[in-house]
Design an enzyme around this catalytic site. Structure first.
Site, PDB file in Angstrom:
ATOM      1  N   ASP A  50       0.628  -1.398   0.161  1.00 24.73           N
ATOM      2  CA  ASP A  50      -0.191  -0.017  -0.093  1.00 24.73           C
ATOM      3  C   ASP A  50       0.723   1.408  -0.059  1.00 24.73           C
ATOM      4  OD1 ASP A  50      -1.959   1.516   0.785  1.00 24.73           O
ATOM      5  OD2 ASP A  50      -3.321   0.402   1.386  1.00 24.73           O
ATOM      6  N   ASP A  51       0.895   1.669  -1.014  1.00 22.37           N
ATOM      7  CA  ASP A  51       1.044   3.771  -1.992  1.00 22.37           C
ATOM      8  C   ASP A  51       3.087   3.262  -1.048  1.00 22.37           C
ATOM      9  OD1 ASP A  51      -0.685   5.111  -0.826  1.00 22.37           O
ATOM     10  OD2 ASP A  51      -0.630   5.758   1.447  1.00 22.37           O
ATOM     11  N   CYS A  86      -5.962   4.555  -3.522  1.00 23.80           N
ATOM     12  CA  CYS A  86      -5.582   3.028  -3.388  1.00 23.80           C
ATOM     13  C   CYS A  86      -6.979   2.389  -3.980  1.00 23.80           C
ATOM     14  CB  CYS A  86      -5.478   2.740  -1.993  1.00 23.80           C
ATOM     15  SG  CYS A  86      -5.702   4.352  -0.699  1.00 23.80           S
ATOM     16  N   ASP A 332      -0.552  -0.126  -4.970  1.00 19.14           N
ATOM     17  CA  ASP A 332      -1.653   0.173  -5.858  1.00 19.14           C
ATOM     18  C   ASP A 332      -1.637   1.444  -6.092  1.00 19.14           C
ATOM     19  OD1 ASP A 332      -1.105   1.308  -2.985  1.00 19.14           O
ATOM     20  OD2 ASP A 332      -3.292   0.902  -1.892  1.00 19.14           O
ATOM     21  N   ASN A 333      -0.594   2.333  -5.334  1.00 19.33           N
ATOM     22  CA  ASN A 333      -0.009   3.500  -6.090  1.00 19.33           C
ATOM     23  C   ASN A 333       1.355   4.257  -4.975  1.00 19.33           C
ATOM     24  OD1 ASN A 333      -2.820   4.367  -4.026  1.00 19.33           O
ATOM     25  ND2 ASN A 333      -0.493   5.763  -3.471  1.00 19.33           N
TER      26      ASN A 333
END
Ligand SMILES: *[C@@H]1O[C@H](CO)[C@@H](O)[C@H](O)[C@H]1NC(C)=O
Ligand SMILES: *[C@@H]1O[C@H](CO)[C@@H](O)[C@H](O)[C@H]1NC(C)=O
Ligand SMILES: *[C@@H]1O[C@H](CO)[C@@H](O)[C@H](O)[C@H]1NC(C)=O
Ligand SMILES: *[C@@H]1O[C@H](CO)[C@@H](O)[C@H](O)[C@H]1NC(C)=O
Ligand SMILES: *[C@@H]1O[C@H](CO)[C@@H](O)[C@H](O)[C@H]1NC(C)=O
Ligand SMILES: *[C@@H]1O[C@H](CO)[C@@H](O)[C@H](O)[C@H]1NC(C)=O
Length: 585
Positions: A50-51, A86, A332-333
């Site tokens: 995540d991130d 996300c 996700d990003n």
């Protein structure tokens, strides 16, 4: 005059779609060949953090991931997400569609989140469902979507998984008090345990179940690190406070001397970017120190993920099924901290790591092809020997030698609504809030032979144009220089900037509402009959009149969701057979 051209354009697009489909025959044939070569459909282990940034060097600090995935597999160094947020990014990933085609564009209703995913019918129609129908057992643990909560998890339950154990809001990012929810059981609080320890146990359990099954498996593991920590008390109506992520005890002391890489865009003396970024003040020393602490906390939190990957691979190796398993690692990003004077957040961070290891995947290889998250569902279909869906907005990426063809050069980037600043100095939005509204923009990133460009149009109609070959840190927005006399404009591929921007704007016009094949081969919409497949081809002087006459990408107002009426002209003009549109009409 315009009307005629538009109608003719639509007819031509249909023709283009046909001819492109026939070009795509060979990958479909190689799909069958590929799956026949393996003893049965391969297993897929998909790890999504995540991130996690690529540009801030996070992948240099995860030794197990380097050893198991980078050295034993391929690193896709030009991999991009298409929406740097996300929930939209994950929905695009699990459906193979751009966010403008899912219309899940935000993290919360009414424009996004799990309720919007359900409302749009995707709970019956997304990757795990398709994989189950194609013979797979499917498992998931960790964060699925935003606004997937302790209140709505069962109305309805997420479809498509033989086994699932989801993190739920408002405890998704609570590192030391996470809530997970297994299959159709009620949510369980893990107060006092670290979320990475919890997910490691769950992921290994599902891997054992999956390995015991008769069918091939798809197992997705989505740990929350290195996302910021958020406890429910940090969320109030209209605001949110996100603090640095919390590492496992055993990693707390790591990286004492490590700082955010001091690249040219870190807290630069000269401001850069669109107006709201341009107006940010230079960061003082206490903010810079805090940013370094935040950065170290992310690297420390990632150590848990690194060990999780090691445990999964060790278990797979022991099972004897490694030879028939693809392992995919991504995020996700992306993320930034202090670049362009910005606080920790993700508003335009489209670059993420992508490592793939598995049968026939080159080891220790670095792949330069441009690939995106909407290509991943088509890639999994290819690996599993399932024919591609017509509504896929992407195409299989060159994972194995059979797929090493010429690929497109563009990335379609879109974002709607607010950016959310994080950390102790996050109150940079109106009234000191963490939310920065009007972060709505569309852009195209183009990486071709001899060029590397970024062009964006913001909802207040500001523009950015960066030549990343000469300006890799995007400090010099060239867009404003188009007002200079033609002879003095910067040159792109031997043409004036104005000519290059005319092409990129028309390309963006196609991409912002593309569907299926027009997302993959957008130049064919503009040039159904001309030999134009790249920016370089389109820059031919022959087309100057055609591109000069195009309607421009623009916004009527800034909206927080995908409201077509706010988004200006939708349809580009179409060129005919080496004769520009003007002459042809
Ligand atoms: C997984 O779910 C699919 C679809 O319901 C089913 O056909 C399959 O038998 C299940 N696998 C196991 C191991 O239960
Ligand atoms: C942990 O989460 C539970 C709900 O899952 C909540 O009842 C409890 O108060 C939380 N503990 C702390 C210390 O916040
Ligand atoms: C990235 O990390 C590696 C490994 O620690 C280090 O050698 C390198 O200098 C780092 N690069 C930057 C730009 O900080
Ligand atoms: C540094 O900047 C932050 C954010 O603007 C501010 O809150 C803080 O008071 C400043 N610290 C000093 C020592 O000036
Ligand atoms: C955001 O955009 C809306 C609509 O275009 C505008 O009314 C509003 O003032 C903008 N807000 C900020 C903070 O720029
Ligand atoms: C996207 O969803 C929003 C919210 O439901 C809706 O208002 C909008 O019209 C939708 N956009 C499109 C293009 O369907």
């Amino acid at each position: 005059m315009k009307l005629i051209a538009v109608v003719a354009g639509l007819i031509a697009v249909e023709g283009a779609a046909l001819s492109i489909q026939s070009n795509l025959q060979s990958p479909v044939q190689s799909v069958l060949k590929h799956s026949q070569a393996l003893s049965r459909q391969p297993n897929i282990l998909f790890i999504i953090t995540d991130d996690q940034d690529l540009q801030l060097n996070s992948t240099s600090y995860t030794p197990f991931i380097s050893k198991h995935l980078r050295e034993q597999g391929t690193f896709f160094r030009n991999h991009f997400v298409t929406t740097a947020l996300c929930c939209p990014s994950r929905v695009s990933l699990w459906t193979g569609r751009q966010a403008h085609n899912t219309n899940v564009t935000d993290v919360n209703p009414p424009y996004g989140g799990y309720p919007k995913f359900v409302e749009r019918g995707f709970n019956e129609n997304f990757l795990p469902v398709w994989l189950q129908n194609a013979g797979y057992d499917t498992y998931y643990t960790g964060k699925m979507f935003n606004s997937h909560t302790i209140y709505n998890y069962d109305s309805p339950h997420v479809n498509g998984f033989n086994g699932s154990d989801f993190l739920l809001d408002p405890y998704t990012y609570s590192y030391l008090n996470s809530t997970y929810q297994r299959n159709h059981d009620p949510p369980v609080s893990h107060e006092g345990e670290h979320t990475i320890d919890v997910i490691t146990g769950k992921a290994l359990g599902f891997l054992d179940d999956a390995l015991d099954g008769e069918r091939p498996f798809f197992l997705a593991v989505s740990p929350v690190a290195p996302h910021s920590n958020v406890d429910p008390g940090d969320i109030s109506s209209g605001n949110i406070y996100m603090s640095a992520p919390i590492p496992l005890k055993r990693h707390e002391h790591y990286f004492q001397d490590i700082k955010v890489p001091r690249a040219a865009n870190f807290n630069p003396n000269q401001p850069s970017g669109v107006s709201w970024v341009h107006d940010l003040p230079l960061l003082n020393q206490s903010t810079v120190d805090y940013n370094d602490h935040f950065y170290r906390s992310r690297l420390r939190a990632l150590q848990g993920v690194d060990e999780l990957v090691d445990s999964l691979i060790t278990r797979l190796e022991a099972s004897g099924q490694m030879d028939n398993t693809y392992i995919i690692y991504t995020s996700d990003n992306g993320f930034h901290i202090g670049q362009h004077r910005l606080p920790p957040e993700r508003l335009e961070d489209i670059r993420v790591p992508l490592f793939i290891r598995g049968p026939d995947v080159a080891k220790g290889h670095v792949q330069d092809a441009v690939t995106t998250h909407v290509d991943l569902a088509p890639t999994l279909f290819y690996l599993a020997g399932i024919p591609a869906r017509d509504d896929f907005d992407g195409a299989p990426i060159p994972v194995t030698p059979g797929l090493d063809g010429e690929r497109h050069e563009h990335v379609t980037v879109e974002y709607w609504g607010s950016a959310v600043a994080e950390g102790a100095f996050s109150g940079i939005g109106p009234g000191g809030s963490a939310f920065i509204p009007n972060n709505t923009y569309k852009s195209v990133r183009l990486l071709g032979r001899g060029y590397n460009l970024y062009y964006s149009v913001w909802c207040n109609n500001e523009h950015e144009f960066y030549d990343l070959l000469t300006d890799p840190y995007q400090l010099n927005n060239l867009y404003q220089t188009t007002s200079q006399a033609n002879g003095d404009e910067p040159q792109i591929l031997g043409r004036s900037l104005t000519q290059a921007i005319n092409r990129l704007d028309a390309l963006l016009m196609v991409l912002k509402s593309c569907q299926g094949v027009t997302c993959i081969q957008p130049w064919d919409v503009l040039h159904p009959l001309d030999p134009v497949d790249t920016l370089l081809d389109a820059l031919d002087e022959e087309y100057d009149g055609f591109y000069g006459a195009q309607p421009r990408v623009s916004f009527s107002w800034c909206d927080a969701g995908y409201i077509v009426a706010a988004e200006g002209p939708q349809v580009p003009l179409t060129s005919r057979h080496g004769v520009s549109w003007e002459i042809w009409v």
